[in-house]
Design an enzyme around this catalytic site. Structure first.
Site, short mmCIF file in Angstrom:
data_model
loop_
_atom_site.label_atom_id
_atom_site.label_comp_id
_atom_site.label_asym_id
_atom_site.label_seq_id
_atom_site.Cartn_x
_atom_site.Cartn_y
_atom_site.Cartn_z
N LYS A 85 0.83 -1.36 0.18
CA LYS A 85 0.15 0.21 -0.01
C LYS A 85 0.82 1.30 0.01
O LYS A 85 1.92 1.32 0.68
CB LYS A 85 -0.94 -0.12 1.27
N SER A 160 -9.50 2.04 3.54
CA SER A 160 -8.70 2.80 2.38
C SER A 160 -7.74 1.84 1.61
O SER A 160 -7.22 2.39 0.50
CB SER A 160 -7.87 3.97 3.50
N SER A 184 -9.98 -0.43 7.67
CA SER A 184 -9.08 -0.21 6.23
C SER A 184 -8.85 -1.49 5.50
O SER A 184 -8.16 -1.38 4.40
CB SER A 184 -8.06 0.99 6.29
#
Lengths: 487, 96
Positions: A85, A160, A184
């Site tokens: 990420k 997210s 997330s």
């Protein structure tokens, strides 16, 4: 798994890859080539911000040679291809936290978690999109543009860590790292039909994770098998000189303890199932799973949890407060973007920040500043801290009797693109089932439960007491193989 | 809950953020919706609650107080928007 083209996933777990590598039916180079082709084919979903093509191929060849010369010389994660990420540092690689304010920023060091993966011969194939600084539940709040859901591109993948979920969902890598501050990792995993795991607070070092809310966030793993999550966790977990909040609790060999013995005692909150935002199919399927557990002799009981309505408000007071403090470091002086319009020193701060941060991030900084400001501190921040203490206490008491708490992962399936973007309160309320684990520091996992009649997948969530990862993962493995095998 | 303009301007100053009028209106509306949601916490009498959450179970571990270099000066300056090889550069702060 959701319906994917037949050729999209060749291997569903690392042990399959290892046996193919052992038999010589594949090589690391062939694996990486396959994933690179897949990334290319799925480009329209906008999951990858950067693909480390040459580097991953070079590393694969190097590992193939190392293995050929001595098969015992390779690390635990030989053959593991993973994506990272855009908020987790990888030395000498660009990182932006999906924010304009960090465009062109290059990491000076690797996150401890990434370093440990690489030391065990994992191949990092690329950097994936997310909501800016991890703030969002849709992956739409990104300077890189939105990531789309691989099951239905008219829908968001969640956030997210939305692109981490899509990368795994569409077979662009075997596993991906995400971060979980309030769900997330778990919410996008549920929206994309993969497994998503958040460890206990303090299980994995946060060194090299770009900070949003330091007392809530943990690095987590998205995968298609519980074994791979266990394997990644045992490599990344454990004490680190660079993060004093990492626990000294022993790291177990989680991948060797995946068989669950005996019967589980599981609690559920009636209030969670009474939520009128909860989709009726998700509710029914969750209840059906509970019934299946009961038939097999596991004990599942309803317990009272009257703090349900206070979870989201408490969470947003505290995380925005931490965010306003953590994000004060972006000042346009030492790193990041500086506004060209700045005429004086004061404007270097205010113009750089105003131009560099996106809407959602600015809004959270403003809210965090408000709850921390003179005159409001006790009313909001101080009070929310105490309520967090009470929430944590409740879970501690609960886990004296029960092994796990079960809840849906999300009240609904993935939103349509644009559906939540102008209604922050609605977006925040959709986190209701995932924030408790972050408020109380619990390990939690989402398993794909079923596919909705609207065609989108959803998950079921299990939480355990802090540092009981081995039992949580073992029971998850049992549940996924014996109770939800129809996926 | 209503947020008035003087409060929003104060928060902008404290946050080192600036908005144009259209953005400001949107932020004011969103913040007041969020604060209305947060007001739910008023239902709880926190004087009955004991202490804030302590998430870490660790006794704060201490390391030996030995200075070590983690990054070089060159590295520290490498991501700066403006620098002269030794220092970060910013617009003049004090008028002569």
């Amino acid at each position: 798994m959701p319906a994917l083209k037949e050729n999209t996933i060749v291997y569903t777990c690392h042990s399959n890859i290892i046996s193919a590598l052992n038999k010589g039916t594949t090589s690391c180079k062939e694996l990486v080539t396959h994933y690179l082709k897949q990334i290319e084919e799925q480009q329209h979903l906008n999951a990858f911000v950067e693909v480390y093509t040459d580097e991953a191929l070079a590393k694969a060849s190097e590992l193939d040679k190392k293995y050929a010369s001595d098969p015992t010389s390779v690390g635990k994660l030989f053959g593991m291809v993973t994506a990272v990420k855009d908020v987790i540092c990888y030395k000498d690689h660009e990182i932006n936290a999906a924010s304009k304010i960090l465009s062109n920023f290059k990491s000076l060091y690797s996150a401890t978690a990434v370093e440990r993966l690489v030391n065990e011969d994992a191949i990092i194939i690329g950097r994936v999109n997310c909501d800016e600084f991890g703030m969002g539940s849709t992956n739409e709040h990104s300077a890189h543009g939105p990531t789309l859901n691989g099951t239905n591109p008219e829908h968001v993948p969640g956030g997210s860590s939305g692109a981490s979920a899509v990368a795994v969902q569409t077979g662009c890598c075997l596993t991906a790292l995400g971060t979980d501050t309030g769900g997330s990792v778990r919410q996008p995993a549920a929206f994309c039909g993969v497994i998503g795991f958040k460890p206990s607070y303090g299980r994995i070092s946060r060194h090299g994770l770009i900070a949003y809310a330091s007392s809530f966030e943990q690095i987590g793993v998205l995968a298609t098998s519980v074994e791979d999550i266990a394997l990644m966790l045992e490599v990344m977990a454990g004490v680190d000189d660079h993060d004093s909040t990492v626990s000294t609790e022993a790291v177990e060999a989680y991948s060797n303890t995946l068989s669950f013995e005996g019967k589980a005692k599981i609690a559920y909150f009636e209030e969670a199932f009474k939520n009128d935002r909860l989709d009726s199919e998700i509710k029914q399927e969750s209840i059906d799973l509970v019934e299946k557990w009961k038939i097999e002799g596991h004990q599942v009981e309803a317990v009272d949890f009257d703090l349900m309505d206070y979870l989201i408000p408490t969470y947003y007071v505290l995380t925005t407060a931490e965010a306003s403090s953590n994000l004060s470091r972006y000042d346009g002086v030492r790193f990041g973007q500086r506004s060209e319009a700045a005429q004086n020193f004061e404007e270097v701060y205010s113009k750089s920040r105003s131009e560099g941060f996106g809407k959602e991030v600015k809004q959270r900084i403003m809210l965090g500043t408000y709850v921390l400001s003179a005159g409001y501190y006790d009313e909001y921040y101080g009070k929310a801290q105490k309520i967090r203490g009470a929430i944590k206490q409740r879970f501690e008491t609960l886990f004296e009797t029960y092994d796990f708490v079960v809840m849906p992962t999300t009240p609904t399936t993935a939103f349509r693109l644009g559906q939540q973007v102008n209604d922050p309160v609605a977006m925040y309320l959709s986190d209701i089932y995932t924030v408790p684990a972050n408020l109380a520091g619990l390990p939690a996992i989402t398993l794909p439960l079923a596919v909705h009649s609207n065609g989108l997948p959803y998950g079921i969530q299990l939480m355990a007491k802090p540092f009981d990862e081995s039992r949580l993962l073992a029971f998850s493995q049992k549940t996924i193989t014996e109770f939800v095998t129809n996926n | 809950m209503e947020i008035d303009k003087s409060l929003i301007l104060k928060l902008e100053k404290l946050s080192r953020l600036t908005f144009n009028e259209t953005e400001r209106k949107e932020v004011m509306a969103n913040l007041s919706n969020i604060l209305t949601m947060i007001k739910k916490l008023d239902e709880i009498d926190s004087s009955q609650l004991e202490s804030p959450a302590q998430l870490s179970t660790n006794v704060q571990p201490l390391r030996e107080d030995i200075a070590k270099q983690s990054i070089t000066r060159e590295q520290a300056l490498s991501n700066a928007p403006d620098q002269n090889g030794t220092f970060f550069k910013v617009p003049k702060v004090i008028e002569q």
